[in-house]
Design a protein around this motif. Sequence first.
Motif, PDB file in Angstrom:
ATOM      1  N   ASN A  55     -17.822 -15.057  -1.055  1.00 47.80           N
ATOM      2  CA  ASN A  55     -18.976 -14.565  -0.302  1.00 47.80           C
ATOM      3  C   ASN A  55     -18.603 -13.981   1.058  1.00 47.80           C
ATOM      4  O   ASN A  55     -19.472 -13.771   1.905  1.00 47.80           O
ATOM      5  N   ASP A  56     -17.305 -13.746   1.251  1.00 54.51           N
ATOM      6  CA  ASP A  56     -16.837 -13.109   2.489  1.00 54.51           C
ATOM      7  C   ASP A  56     -15.840 -12.027   2.092  1.00 54.51           C
ATOM      8  O   ASP A  56     -14.642 -12.279   1.961  1.00 54.51           O
ATOM      9  N   PHE A  57     -16.350 -10.824   1.876  1.00 62.35           N
ATOM     10  CA  PHE A  57     -15.569  -9.746   1.266  1.00 62.35           C
ATOM     11  C   PHE A  57     -15.908  -8.426   1.937  1.00 62.35           C
ATOM     12  O   PHE A  57     -17.061  -8.134   2.244  1.00 62.35           O
ATOM     13  N   LEU A  58     -14.876  -7.637   2.166  1.00 62.43           N
ATOM     14  CA  LEU A  58     -15.035  -6.306   2.752  1.00 62.43           C
ATOM     15  C   LEU A  58     -13.995  -5.377   2.143  1.00 62.43           C
ATOM     16  O   LEU A  58     -12.819  -5.736   2.054  1.00 62.43           O
ATOM     17  N   GLN A  59     -14.420  -4.217   1.674  1.00 59.89           N
ATOM     18  CA  GLN A  59     -13.471  -3.197   1.240  1.00 59.89           C
ATOM     19  C   GLN A  59     -14.046  -1.820   1.539  1.00 59.89           C
ATOM     20  O   GLN A  59     -15.098  -1.459   1.013  1.00 59.89           O
ATOM     21  N   SER A  60     -13.356  -1.094   2.381  1.00 62.07           N
ATOM     22  CA  SER A  60     -13.780   0.253   2.759  1.00 62.07           C
ATOM     23  C   SER A  60     -12.644   1.222   2.490  1.00 62.07           C
ATOM     24  O   SER A  60     -11.498   0.959   2.853  1.00 62.07           O
ATOM     25  N   MET A  61     -12.970   2.328   1.830  1.00 59.02           N
ATOM     26  CA  MET A  61     -11.973   3.335   1.485  1.00 59.02           C
ATOM     27  C   MET A  61     -12.414   4.704   1.994  1.00 59.02           C
ATOM     28  O   MET A  61     -13.594   5.053   1.900  1.00 59.02           O
TER      29      MET A  61
ATOM     30  N   PHE B 231     -11.071   8.833   1.768  1.00 61.16           N
ATOM     31  CA  PHE B 231     -10.170   9.760   1.099  1.00 61.16           C
ATOM     32  C   PHE B 231     -10.389  11.183   1.620  1.00 61.16           C
ATOM     33  O   PHE B 231     -11.524  11.604   1.822  1.00 61.16           O
ATOM     34  N   THR B 232      -9.301  11.926   1.772  1.00 59.80           N
ATOM     35  CA  THR B 232      -9.389  13.363   1.995  1.00 59.80           C
ATOM     36  C   THR B 232      -8.134  14.002   1.427  1.00 59.80           C
ATOM     37  O   THR B 232      -7.156  13.314   1.116  1.00 59.80           O
ATOM     38  N   SER B 233      -8.148  15.310   1.274  1.00 56.83           N
ATOM     39  CA  SER B 233      -6.987  16.000   0.722  1.00 56.83           C
ATOM     40  C   SER B 233      -5.903  16.140   1.780  1.00 56.83           C
ATOM     41  O   SER B 233      -6.188  16.386   2.949  1.00 56.83           O
ATOM     42  N   ASP B 234      -4.655  15.989   1.364  1.00 51.02           N
ATOM     43  CA  ASP B 234      -3.529  16.259   2.268  1.00 51.02           C
ATOM     44  C   ASP B 234      -2.848  17.582   1.897  1.00 51.02           C
ATOM     45  O   ASP B 234      -1.738  17.859   2.322  1.00 51.02           O
ATOM     46  N   GLY B 235      -3.538  18.387   1.109  1.00 52.60           N
ATOM     47  CA  GLY B 235      -2.999  19.661   0.653  1.00 52.60           C
ATOM     48  C   GLY B 235      -2.912  19.697  -0.849  1.00 52.60           C
ATOM     49  O   GLY B 235      -3.599  20.475  -1.517  1.00 52.60           O
ATOM     50  N   ASN B 236      -2.102  18.792  -1.412  1.00 52.84           N
ATOM     51  CA  ASN B 236      -1.976  18.673  -2.866  1.00 52.84           C
ATOM     52  C   ASN B 236      -2.508  17.336  -3.374  1.00 52.84           C
ATOM     53  O   ASN B 236      -3.183  17.266  -4.395  1.00 52.84           O
ATOM     54  N   GLY B 237      -2.176  16.292  -2.652  1.00 52.00           N
ATOM     55  CA  GLY B 237      -2.605  14.958  -3.049  1.00 52.00           C
ATOM     56  C   GLY B 237      -3.718  14.439  -2.170  1.00 52.00           C
ATOM     57  O   GLY B 237      -4.530  15.201  -1.652  1.00 52.00           O
ATOM     58  N   THR B 238      -3.727  13.116  -1.980  1.00 53.70           N
ATOM     59  CA  THR B 238      -4.800  12.448  -1.248  1.00 53.70           C
ATOM     60  C   THR B 238      -4.237  11.667  -0.073  1.00 53.70           C
ATOM     61  O   THR B 238      -3.254  10.931  -0.220  1.00 53.70           O
ATOM     62  N   LYS B 239      -4.881  11.810   1.055  1.00 52.11           N
ATOM     63  CA  LYS B 239      -4.614  10.943   2.197  1.00 52.11           C
ATOM     64  C   LYS B 239      -5.675   9.852   2.176  1.00 52.11           C
ATOM     65  O   LYS B 239      -6.871  10.145   2.095  1.00 52.11           O
ATOM     66  N   ALA B 240      -5.248   8.593   2.238  1.00 45.95           N
ATOM     67  CA  ALA B 240      -6.188   7.489   2.076  1.00 45.95           C
ATOM     68  C   ALA B 240      -6.039   6.453   3.179  1.00 45.95           C
ATOM     69  O   ALA B 240      -4.945   6.221   3.693  1.00 45.95           O
ATOM     70  N   PHE B 241      -7.159   5.825   3.495  1.00 44.17           N
ATOM     71  CA  PHE B 241      -7.200   4.701   4.436  1.00 44.17           C
ATOM     72  C   PHE B 241      -8.057   3.614   3.811  1.00 44.17           C
ATOM     73  O   PHE B 241      -9.131   3.897   3.270  1.00 44.17           O
ATOM     74  N   MET B 242      -7.580   2.373   3.866  1.00 44.78           N
ATOM     75  CA  MET B 242      -8.352   1.255   3.333  1.00 44.78           C
ATOM     76  C   MET B 242      -8.375   0.110   4.335  1.00 44.78           C
ATOM     77  O   MET B 242      -7.360  -0.192   4.960  1.00 44.78           O
ATOM     78  N   HIS B 243      -9.531  -0.513   4.488  1.00 41.96           N
ATOM     79  CA  HIS B 243      -9.671  -1.758   5.247  1.00 41.96           C
ATOM     80  C   HIS B 243     -10.174  -2.810   4.273  1.00 41.96           C
ATOM     81  O   HIS B 243     -11.191  -2.601   3.601  1.00 41.96           O
ATOM     82  N   TYR B 244      -9.463  -3.944   4.183  1.00 44.68           N
ATOM     83  CA  TYR B 244      -9.766  -4.927   3.142  1.00 44.68           C
ATOM     84  C   TYR B 244      -9.674  -6.351   3.679  1.00 44.68           C
ATOM     85  O   TYR B 244      -8.767  -6.675   4.439  1.00 44.68           O
ATOM     86  N   TYR B 245     -10.623  -7.177   3.262  1.00 43.82           N
ATOM     87  CA  TYR B 245     -10.563  -8.617   3.555  1.00 43.82           C
ATOM     88  C   TYR B 245     -11.365  -9.361   2.503  1.00 43.82           C
ATOM     89  O   TYR B 245     -12.456  -8.925   2.110  1.00 43.82           O
ATOM     90  N   ASP B 246     -10.822 -10.478   2.031  1.00 45.56           N
ATOM     91  CA  ASP B 246     -11.660 -11.419   1.308  1.00 45.56           C
ATOM     92  C   ASP B 246     -11.112 -12.829   1.483  1.00 45.56           C
ATOM     93  O   ASP B 246      -9.928 -13.020   1.767  1.00 45.56           O
ATOM     94  N   ASN B 247     -11.993 -13.784   1.356  1.00 45.70           N
ATOM     95  CA  ASN B 247     -11.625 -15.191   1.422  1.00 45.70           C
ATOM     96  C   ASN B 247     -11.940 -15.805   0.062  1.00 45.70           C
ATOM     97  O   ASN B 247     -13.107 -16.053  -0.255  1.00 45.70           O
TER      98      ASN B 247
END
Length: 208
Positions: A144-150, A152-168
């Motif tokens: 009951n204590d969970f966070l996941q944020s993603m 995404f954007t293009s880096d030209g050919n592939g994907t540039k990604a950022f993730m923030h994650y937590y769970d207990n």
Amino acid sequence: MFTDEEFEKYLKELDNPDLSEFEFFTESTGVKVYRRYNKTSGLYDYKTIGGIDVPVDTCFAVYTDLEYRKKWDSYVKELYQFEEDGKKGVYWRVAFPFPLSNRDYVFVRETREFDLNGKHIYVCLGRSAEFKSKKEKSGVVRVNDFLQSMIFTSDGNGTKAFMHYYDNPRGMIPTWLINWAAKSGIPGFLAKMVIACNSYDKYLASKK
């Protein structure tokens, strides 16, 4: 569900991640993982930054496709979207290795797309939420204590990604074991996701 300010906060993190309270944790296949200690739980939350060698549209589609997730993620036992009193939620039950009990998550998730500084950006925010129709099940531990944020954007050919994650995950699991598992679990998830992205067209074709 989520405010404009929350989305704006994560948009900024894509190019300028706030790592002021984080320490470098590990790196795998071009993805760096940072962590921050939570004194209350004894656990960490994580931020990951890096590239994924698949087109951004495919990456976002795979990440948000719950039915497909059940095909490529062997840890998923149940995963579906539901609605209660006009509010949409997601139920997710995850297999933990024996002798540990399975865990389940009930959360809200919202996605938005932005065009900013010449970039098309996808943002998906998720966090724990309570729904009356999703009571805890016998033999399954509710996270009951969970966070996941993603993001995404293009880096030209592939994907540039950022993730923030937590769970207990709660229960009788030593914190050192949870923290150790994260070191391989986060890069492992991203590696499996790349494989899933490369098979996504074939999956879509099989549904026609």
